[in-house]
Design an enzyme around this catalytic site. Sequence first.
Site, PDB file in Angstrom:
ATOM      1  N   TYR B 366     -33.403  52.870  12.025  1.00 52.09           N
ATOM      2  CA  TYR B 366     -31.809  52.771  12.311  1.00 52.09           C
ATOM      3  C   TYR B 366     -31.290  53.277  10.844  1.00 52.09           C
ATOM      4  CZ  TYR B 366     -27.197  51.461  13.649  1.00 52.09           C
ATOM      5  OH  TYR B 366     -25.939  51.414  14.475  1.00 52.09           O
ATOM      6  N   GLY B 367     -31.367  54.634  10.579  1.00 54.85           N
ATOM      7  CA  GLY B 367     -30.862  55.131   9.300  1.00 54.85           C
ATOM      8  C   GLY B 367     -31.943  55.156   8.385  1.00 54.85           C
TER       9      GLY B 367
END
Lengths: 278, 439
Positions: B366-367
């Site tokens: 996530y990122g």
Amino acid sequence: MPQFTPGKSIVGQNRRKFMDPTKKLEKLRDVAEEDVVRLLGHRAVGEAYKSIHPPIEELEEPDCSVREMVKPTPGAAAGDRIRYVQFTDSMFFAPATPRIRPMMWFNRYRGVDPGVLSGRTIVEARERDVEAIAKEYIDNETFDTARTGLRGRTVHGHSVRLDENGVMFDALRRWARNPNGDIKYVKDMVGGAIDKEVVLGMPLPEDELRKRTTTFRNAQGGTWMEEDDPEVADVISEIHWNRTWGGFQPFIARSAIKGDKKDVGAKFKLYTPRGGVE
Amino acid sequence: MAKIEDKIDLYDDRGKKLLGDVPITALSPLRNPAIKKICGLVARTAAVDLAGLEKRIETGAIAGKQMIIRGKGMDLDIIGKGKEIAAQIKDMLQVEAGDETKADLVGGGKRLKVEVPAARILADYSAARTNVCAALTQVIIDTFGVSMWNAPDIKGAVWGMYPQDPAMTGTVVATLVDVPISNEGPGYTLRNIPVNHIAATVRKRAIPGACLSMILEESACYEMGDALGPFERGHLLDFAYEGLNANNMLYTLIKENGQDGTLGDVVYALVDKAKADGVAKPKSKLGSGYSVFKTDDLQMWNAYASTGMLAAVMVNCAAMRAGQPVPSSIMYFNEMLEHETGLPGVDYGKAQGASVSSSFFSHSIYGGGGPGVFHGNHIVTRHAKGQFVPCFCAAMCIDADTQYFAPARTSGLYGEVLGAIPEFAEPMKAVAEGAKEII
């Protein structure tokens, strides 16, 4: 001597067997090391390991007592890249489960980074360490050729119904069957081309899977945790109760909390029938 | 309210005894002089990148590299006049002659370490950053005779994007603590420091790194209102055992499992230690022969569990010489501890909970973060209070630069400036000496 995890059913016993590093897991097949390299697809067969830093011995490490006390794994000592192997375990009685895999690896290997997602379990480590783990866990009883998948991507299938031969669905069709029923991999872990098919062998018979599984499952005659092995749920209930006590007031005695019980576990009525609801 | 009467022995990162029979109350951030000094300096210290400032003004890259105004460059020999600039800044910042104000050149004159006097902080710690920015702007204008027409460029190069961006993106004045608008909530100031800065400050030594990180985390817990009344003992015990190697437990767990031990070995060694010390006692035996354990002192159990967690992280990460396994190590240390005993994991389940989201955020799922840029001021780390973030700092100390966000890349300036202050470089010794002064 650690007790690892509760449960007197075959599932509880198998979980403890998988987690206990003093118990040798049965080897069901012997896949050649170079075939493991093919399946992983991280490097070509015979290619040298790539490194991300010089060997530890050549590095000037910080003056850190932890680095002095803790020996690096062979892959870390050589400065290998970090790579992964990833497994999908069918909920239809695959031997291993996503939850048990990291605990098994953390008891049996040093320098590993497992991660559990909904239907797959990855373990990252230095490249030569990953290859050693992959070899052992493709060869041993935690891997069934039909219910366990080696899947780097497009991993789903763990909760999908099995095909007519009892094999877990794979959208990338990494596997195929020989006429004698052997499962072979025709693509690598991420679905890429491989220069040689890798035969993994026959799936285990259904009754054998039931003997080896670490899955509780109230369907298809599986072991139903709440009814057949309630002590597992009792320990979870105890942990939950203790966490709640600590979250409230960890400085008081547990017995001072209204509703505290001396015994372990919570009694509740089961509304689901045996075999589950289709 | 019951009086806190626990006493411990303090040991350093090599298992050497520093001080015996220390009441844990002497480790409180409200009392211990070394911790008070560390927290004070964290709030009051600024690092100025003089070389960066000179280059920005020269190239017109005023508020960071993407904001270049061509033809706006000025050739100012800022490094050459470093001594003069430092002296003027000190003169401008000091409140009383001879107070604690400092402005010293470091890094071969390329950087300036400034300590703003405590008297300048009336209510808001941001005064350290704003006053250094303002002083630097004025001193540059004065020293080089910058005209009214060019002065805004100096202001932009020093302050970055302030006031358009209250977080002051692109400023050449760095402080360990971020501006208040960047805090997750009240009292989070000291939690908003990426672990890489701390790892660089202690020269990547894992046990002192975890200690310094925990000093800041636990101090923040006091400011958050989390360590009040009967809860204080729990925080002090966690801090003593996990962060300060109380009774040499942390060191012993690592030493005994360092050569061939797994994370699991640390879990079970910790359980054996808790049983031997009477912290965990058998409660009942179940049908399979499995024993459930209980404790009469849940806060002490949590301190033991916290220590085991940090030791487990260190053993597993150091075997891999990589920082990335820290969330999974936290998760499964706690999972295995709970299922071995029936007793709760660190911070009563909150460390394990925080490790789940931390795994996502540290593995580019996530990122694009990494454990090195983690701190306690974030939605995925903040829930376990005090015990969790030091594990990340230790992991980044052990990392053999396998991470993109390595301390050398993100935190060189902080390492140079803060590593020169004895309390930051050797926090375990400093806290022990501080305790000795007050007991």
